[in-house]
Write a protein that holds these residues in place. Structure first.
Motif, PDB file in Angstrom:
ATOM      1  N   ASP A  72      72.984 160.150  16.834  1.00 13.97           N
ATOM      2  CA  ASP A  72      73.655 161.045  15.895  1.00 13.97           C
ATOM      3  C   ASP A  72      75.139 161.183  16.223  1.00 13.97           C
ATOM      4  O   ASP A  72      75.505 161.382  17.383  1.00 13.97           O
ATOM      5  CB  ASP A  72      72.989 162.430  15.916  1.00 13.97           C
ATOM      6  CG  ASP A  72      73.504 163.335  14.816  1.00 13.97           C
ATOM      7  OD1 ASP A  72      73.813 162.834  13.711  1.00 13.97           O
ATOM      8  OD2 ASP A  72      73.596 164.561  15.064  1.00 13.97           O
ATOM      9  N   ARG A  73      75.967 161.031  15.201  1.00  7.38           N
ATOM     10  CA  ARG A  73      77.418 161.179  15.279  1.00  7.38           C
ATOM     11  C   ARG A  73      78.124 160.017  15.987  1.00  7.38           C
ATOM     12  O   ARG A  73      79.281 160.130  16.363  1.00  7.38           O
ATOM     13  CB  ARG A  73      77.816 162.516  15.904  1.00  7.38           C
ATOM     14  CG  ARG A  73      77.370 163.701  15.056  1.00  7.38           C
ATOM     15  CD  ARG A  73      77.702 165.023  15.721  1.00  7.38           C
ATOM     16  NE  ARG A  73      77.385 166.120  14.830  1.00  7.38           N
ATOM     17  CZ  ARG A  73      78.270 166.905  14.232  1.00  7.38           C
ATOM     18  NH1 ARG A  73      79.551 166.713  14.435  1.00  7.38           N
ATOM     19  NH2 ARG A  73      77.892 167.880  13.444  1.00  7.38           N
ATOM     20  N   VAL A  74      77.414 158.913  16.170  1.00  8.39           N
ATOM     21  CA  VAL A  74      78.030 157.704  16.731  1.00  8.39           C
ATOM     22  C   VAL A  74      77.942 156.599  15.681  1.00  8.39           C
ATOM     23  O   VAL A  74      76.863 156.311  15.159  1.00  8.39           O
ATOM     24  CB  VAL A  74      77.343 157.248  18.038  1.00  8.39           C
ATOM     25  CG1 VAL A  74      77.926 155.920  18.520  1.00  8.39           C
ATOM     26  CG2 VAL A  74      77.485 158.318  19.116  1.00  8.39           C
ATOM     27  N   TYR A  75      79.075 155.996  15.382  1.00 13.66           N
ATOM     28  CA  TYR A  75      79.188 154.929  14.393  1.00 13.66           C
ATOM     29  C   TYR A  75      79.618 153.650  15.099  1.00 13.66           C
ATOM     30  O   TYR A  75      80.345 153.695  16.094  1.00 13.66           O
ATOM     31  CB  TYR A  75      80.238 155.292  13.329  1.00 13.66           C
ATOM     32  CG  TYR A  75      79.845 156.487  12.499  1.00 13.66           C
ATOM     33  CD1 TYR A  75      79.374 156.338  11.205  1.00 13.66           C
ATOM     34  CD2 TYR A  75      79.936 157.780  13.006  1.00 13.66           C
ATOM     35  CE1 TYR A  75      79.003 157.431  10.439  1.00 13.66           C
ATOM     36  CE2 TYR A  75      79.560 158.882  12.253  1.00 13.66           C
ATOM     37  CZ  TYR A  75      79.100 158.698  10.972  1.00 13.66           C
ATOM     38  OH  TYR A  75      78.725 159.784  10.222  1.00 13.66           O
ATOM     39  N   ALA A  76      79.204 152.514  14.570  1.00 10.37           N
ATOM     40  CA  ALA A  76      79.644 151.213  15.078  1.00 10.37           C
ATOM     41  C   ALA A  76      80.186 150.416  13.900  1.00 10.37           C
ATOM     42  O   ALA A  76      79.510 150.262  12.875  1.00 10.37           O
ATOM     43  CB  ALA A  76      78.491 150.470  15.743  1.00 10.37           C
ATOM     44  N   VAL A  77      81.415 149.929  14.050  1.00 13.95           N
ATOM     45  CA  VAL A  77      82.077 149.191  12.977  1.00 13.95           C
ATOM     46  C   VAL A  77      82.752 147.953  13.561  1.00 13.95           C
ATOM     47  O   VAL A  77      82.878 147.812  14.773  1.00 13.95           O
ATOM     48  CB  VAL A  77      83.101 150.077  12.233  1.00 13.95           C
ATOM     49  CG1 VAL A  77      82.417 151.249  11.541  1.00 13.95           C
ATOM     50  CG2 VAL A  77      84.174 150.599  13.174  1.00 13.95           C
ATOM     51  N   GLY A  78      83.188 147.063  12.700  1.00 16.39           N
ATOM     52  CA  GLY A  78      83.904 145.881  13.164  1.00 16.39           C
ATOM     53  C   GLY A  78      82.988 144.907  13.881  1.00 16.39           C
ATOM     54  O   GLY A  78      81.807 144.766  13.545  1.00 16.39           O
ATOM     55  N   ARG A  79      83.531 144.274  14.890  1.00 19.68           N
ATOM     56  CA  ARG A  79      82.819 143.187  15.571  1.00 19.68           C
ATOM     57  C   ARG A  79      81.624 143.657  16.388  1.00 19.68           C
ATOM     58  O   ARG A  79      80.771 142.848  16.727  1.00 19.68           O
ATOM     59  CB  ARG A  79      83.805 142.419  16.441  1.00 19.68           C
ATOM     60  CG  ARG A  79      84.858 141.717  15.568  1.00 19.68           C
ATOM     61  CD  ARG A  79      85.948 141.089  16.355  1.00 19.68           C
ATOM     62  NE  ARG A  79      85.446 139.877  16.974  1.00 19.68           N
ATOM     63  CZ  ARG A  79      86.140 139.160  17.823  1.00 19.68           C
ATOM     64  NH1 ARG A  79      87.341 139.555  18.183  1.00 19.68           N
ATOM     65  NH2 ARG A  79      85.632 138.068  18.331  1.00 19.68           N
ATOM     66  N   LEU A  80      81.525 144.937  16.690  1.00 22.20           N
ATOM     67  CA  LEU A  80      80.341 145.438  17.390  1.00 22.20           C
ATOM     68  C   LEU A  80      79.129 145.397  16.457  1.00 22.20           C
ATOM     69  O   LEU A  80      78.023 145.094  16.874  1.00 22.20           O
ATOM     70  CB  LEU A  80      80.569 146.865  17.900  1.00 22.20           C
ATOM     71  CG  LEU A  80      79.413 147.509  18.660  1.00 22.20           C
ATOM     72  CD1 LEU A  80      79.068 146.722  19.925  1.00 22.20           C
ATOM     73  CD2 LEU A  80      79.762 148.950  19.014  1.00 22.20           C
ATOM     74  N   ALA A  81      79.355 145.670  15.185  1.00 24.20           N
ATOM     75  CA  ALA A  81      78.258 145.668  14.207  1.00 24.20           C
ATOM     76  C   ALA A  81      78.075 144.305  13.537  1.00 24.20           C
ATOM     77  O   ALA A  81      76.978 143.993  13.072  1.00 24.20           O
ATOM     78  CB  ALA A  81      78.510 146.731  13.138  1.00 24.20           C
ATOM     79  N   ARG A  82      79.135 143.508  13.479  1.00 26.83           N
ATOM     80  CA  ARG A  82      79.089 142.210  12.800  1.00 26.83           C
ATOM     81  C   ARG A  82      79.798 141.150  13.642  1.00 26.83           C
ATOM     82  O   ARG A  82      80.822 140.610  13.229  1.00 26.83           O
ATOM     83  CB  ARG A  82      79.756 142.302  11.433  1.00 26.83           C
ATOM     84  CG  ARG A  82      79.080 143.255  10.463  1.00 26.83           C
ATOM     85  CD  ARG A  82      79.879 143.368   9.160  1.00 26.83           C
ATOM     86  NE  ARG A  82      80.060 142.090   8.511  1.00 26.83           N
ATOM     87  CZ  ARG A  82      79.251 141.567   7.589  1.00 26.83           C
ATOM     88  NH1 ARG A  82      78.202 142.233   7.212  1.00 26.83           N
ATOM     89  NH2 ARG A  82      79.509 140.394   7.053  1.00 26.83           N
TER      90      ARG A  82
END
Length: 185
Positions: A135-145
């Motif tokens: 909860d309240r942690v997002y992953a974007v950019g190269r960590l997710a893709r």
């Protein structure tokens, strides 16, 4: 005011910071401006005919700080979580935050694992809003893709995460839509 710690200062992190700062939230971006963008040439970024990644980064950093985001030339060593809040540890300093956006690959993967983010097949598992299982942690950019990374996609993912945070805080869907001034204004 909500405080969001953004780890990574490429297109995803800076895009998230822009949306959050523009809407009155405290956006703190950690990064040393060593993003892969410095090895890029942008020919396929909507709205830009041709721009070096270095020039893009300079323009984006100026835009983000112009809206009040805090860019910190620091490396985050760890993030701890207690009672639904986070403490970011960078050097001798700490920063409390309500949300964390992990916006990078190598530097943020260890932090994601430390926080208990589900990582499989080399990428953080996220939903359509780039929320992780924490909860309240997002992953974007190269960590997710990691194998389908692209600057404009990363910037969009950062904006998606920021809009989700803005909507959560407002208790309703938030749209960040600016309109030009009307004649005579």
């Amino acid at each position: 005011m909500t405080t969001v710690a953004i780890i990574g200062d490429g297109p995803a992190g800076l895009s998230a910071a822009l949306f959050l700062a523009k809407n009155g939230h405290e956006a703190i971006v950690y990064g040393q401006d060593k993003t892969a963008m410095h090895a890029a040439q942008l020919h396929n970024y909507l709205g830009l005919d041709d721009m070096s990644g270095t020039d893009f980064q300079a323009a984006a950093r100026t835009q983000v700080t112009g809206f009040g985001a805090d860019l910190r030339d620091e490396q985050v060593e760890s993030i701890t979580r207690q009672d639904g809040r986070f403490t970011v540890h960078a050097g001798d300093a700490t920063q409390d935050a309500d949300y964390v956006i992990l916006a990078g690959a190598k530097a943020t993967r260890g932090l994601a694992e430390e926080l208990g983010v589900d990582i499989a097949d080399g990428r953080a598992r996220v939903d359509t809003e780039n929320r992780t299982n924490v909860d309240r942690v997002y992953a974007v950019g190269r960590l997710a893709r990691p194998s389908r990374s692209q600057a404009i996609i990363s910037a969009g993912a950062g904006a998606v995460a920021a809009l989700d945070i803005l909507s959560r805080e407002a208790g309703k869907d938030v749209h960040d839509w600016d309109t030009p001034p009307k004649d005579g204004e």
